[in-house]
Design a protein around this motif. Structure first.
Motif, short mmCIF file in Angstrom:
data_model
loop_
_atom_site.label_atom_id
_atom_site.label_comp_id
_atom_site.label_asym_id
_atom_site.label_seq_id
_atom_site.Cartn_x
_atom_site.Cartn_y
_atom_site.Cartn_z
N ALA A 1 43.98 29.64 -25.96
CA ALA A 1 42.68 30.24 -25.88
C ALA A 1 41.95 31.39 -26.49
O ALA A 1 42.96 32.67 -26.31
N VAL A 2 41.13 31.65 -27.28
CA VAL A 2 41.22 33.41 -27.79
C VAL A 2 39.63 33.63 -27.33
O VAL A 2 39.17 32.21 -26.42
N GLY A 3 39.18 34.53 -27.39
CA GLY A 3 37.70 34.79 -26.73
C GLY A 3 37.64 35.74 -25.37
O GLY A 3 38.82 36.54 -25.27
N ILE A 4 37.62 36.00 -24.58
CA ILE A 4 36.56 36.94 -23.28
C ILE A 4 37.82 36.58 -22.90
O ILE A 4 36.64 35.26 -21.50
N ARG A 5 38.95 37.69 -21.98
CA ARG A 5 40.07 36.91 -20.94
C ARG A 5 39.38 37.72 -19.64
O ARG A 5 40.08 36.97 -18.66
N ARG A 6 38.52 38.30 -19.63
CA ARG A 6 38.77 39.68 -17.95
C ARG A 6 37.25 39.99 -18.25
O ARG A 6 36.49 40.29 -19.61
N LEU A 7 36.83 40.50 -17.32
CA LEU A 7 35.59 40.86 -17.04
C LEU A 7 35.73 42.61 -17.78
O LEU A 7 36.47 43.45 -18.30
N THR A 8 33.99 43.56 -18.01
CA THR A 8 34.05 44.54 -18.61
C THR A 8 34.97 45.75 -17.31
O THR A 8 34.66 45.95 -16.33
N PRO A 9 35.37 46.66 -18.32
CA PRO A 9 36.50 47.50 -17.03
C PRO A 9 35.08 48.39 -17.17
O PRO A 9 34.40 49.02 -17.93
#
Length: 403
Positions: free
Chosen positions: A364-372
């Motif tokens: 899967a591609v895309g957003i995998r974690r929160l904004t740092p």
């Protein structure tokens, strides 16, 4: 270990040293991170990315835009005015595949981080430099923001109604430049894998705007005077955006042929008009103003969502021009992970734009974690990747090398 690389993602194993700021450059590296690249964002406490801050001019009282260009990324602090921080940045680049920056031309070189200097650290480096007018040429020293890119590149002049002023572009120019930059960077990576050679990608946002109006430039070169087309199309009519019975609920319509015109007229106007002016595509285009006025009258009393349903069932290209509440609540977008929830410490969850592409044979591609948070990944980057001890890092912080 904080690495986010997925084993089977399209850009798995690619690492980016990300010096970009604001929107266009960060959007480029954000796209690459969504495809699986590990992206390490380099900032400092005294010079954080502008999008970390509220922006009252844009009506943004929290840093929501940062989510749209920095989710997935890792964050470290380096005070690049300090020689030891520059040396650490070079070490990080030596372990990376891509170095990306979006400063005014000459800034990276003055910091000691220009392409020639970084190529010494990483002989097969791909470096992206995204700027207003490019790294060379008489206008290369000019800086600019999104509206200037479109204005200078001619896209603003070609956008808007024929009898109105130019409509200058805003974020669409940042994101268009970022998309072009991401495409060029992937192409440079492909060439590196074939040849082993370093590559400096020089992208000018102003030229991206000009690339979007090639037909108008061709007209101008042939001695014609291009005009702003508004919502019209050279071969389709009616073609535009029309008011409906509900306030600020607009219907977007594109009639491609005579059959669709007759279908549309029966659904919306009751019966196909007998006026021969509108019987063919050529006639409708020739009498576009009268046609638009008539279609506008038909639609002014109709429910936008209901009429769209009728037209779509009959194969007519029509849809309501959705507002942001429509898009945010759309189950189709959520089911495809085109909209995802993101958050950050102290900030409630909110929507961010995912990747509009999916891959059938990769992870899967895309957003995998929160904004740092600023500097939150330094244990991994400074500790695991660069091998700095806790004592060394404490000393560097005390001397404001890591700041």
């Amino acid at each position: 270990m904080t690495t986010l690389t997925q084993a089977n993602a399209p850009l798995a194993g690619v690492r980016i040293a990300d010096f970009t700021i604001h929107a266009a450059g960060p959007f480029c590296t954000h796209l690459l991170s969504q495809l699986g690249a590990e992206c390490i964002k380099i900032e400092s406490r005294t010079r954080p990315d502008a999008f970390r801050k509220p922006h009252a001019v844009y009506g943004r009282m929290s840093a929501a835009t940062f989510d749209q260009v920095s989710a997935n990324k890792l964050s470290v602090r380096l005070n690049l005015k300090h020689p030891e921080a520059v040396a650490l940045a070079k070490r990080l680049v030596s372990l990376s595949d891509i170095a990306a920056e979006s400063f005014r031309p000459g800034v990276m070189a003055r910091l000691g981080l220009g392409f020639d200097a970084l190529r010494e650290c990483k002989p097969d480096l791909v470096m992206l430099s995204l700027s207003s007018c490019g790294q060379s040429g008489p206008d290369s020293h000019f800086s600019g923001y999104a509206p200037l890119f479109g204005a200078w590149g001619g896209l603003g002049w070609m956008s808007g109604y024929t009898d109105g002023p130019p409509m200058e572009m805003r974020h669409v120019m940042d994101h268009s430049a970022g998309l072009h930059a991401a495409t060029a960077t992937v192409a440079a990576l492909h060439q590196r894998r074939r040849t082993g050679q370093a590559q400096h990608v020089d992208l000018a946002a102003r030229e991206v705007a000009s690339a979007m109006i090639g037909d108008a430039l061709l007209q101008a070169s042939a001695g014609e005077t291009p005009v702003r087309p508004g919502n019209t199309h050279p071969s389709m009519a009616p073609h535009g955006v029309y008011a409906t019975a509900q306030p600020d609920r607009w219907l977007t319509l594109a009639i491609r042929n005579d059959t669709e015109w007759r279908t549309f007229a029966r659904v919306v106007g009751g019966t196909a008009p007998e006026d021969s002016r509108f019987a063919t595509a050529g006639g409708r285009i020739c009498h576009r103003d009268e046609l638009d006025a008539m279609v506008g009258e038909w639609l002014a009393s109709r429910d936008a969502d209901a009429i769209v349903g009728e037209l779509q069932q009959r194969g007519v290209c029509a849809h309501v021009s959705w507002n942001m509440e429509d898009v945010a609540g759309d189950e189709h977008m959520r089911s495809r992970n085109a909209l995802v929830d993101v958050s950050a410490p102290g900030i409630p969850p909110r929507l961010a734009v995912g990747t509009p592409a999916s891959f059938s044979h990769t992870d899967a591609v895309g957003i995998r974690r929160l904004t740092p948070e600023l500097g939150q990944d330094e244990d991994y980057v400074f500790g695991e990747l660069l091998g700095l001890s806790t004592a060394q890092r404490s000393d560097l912080e005390a001397r404001e090398v890591i700041l």
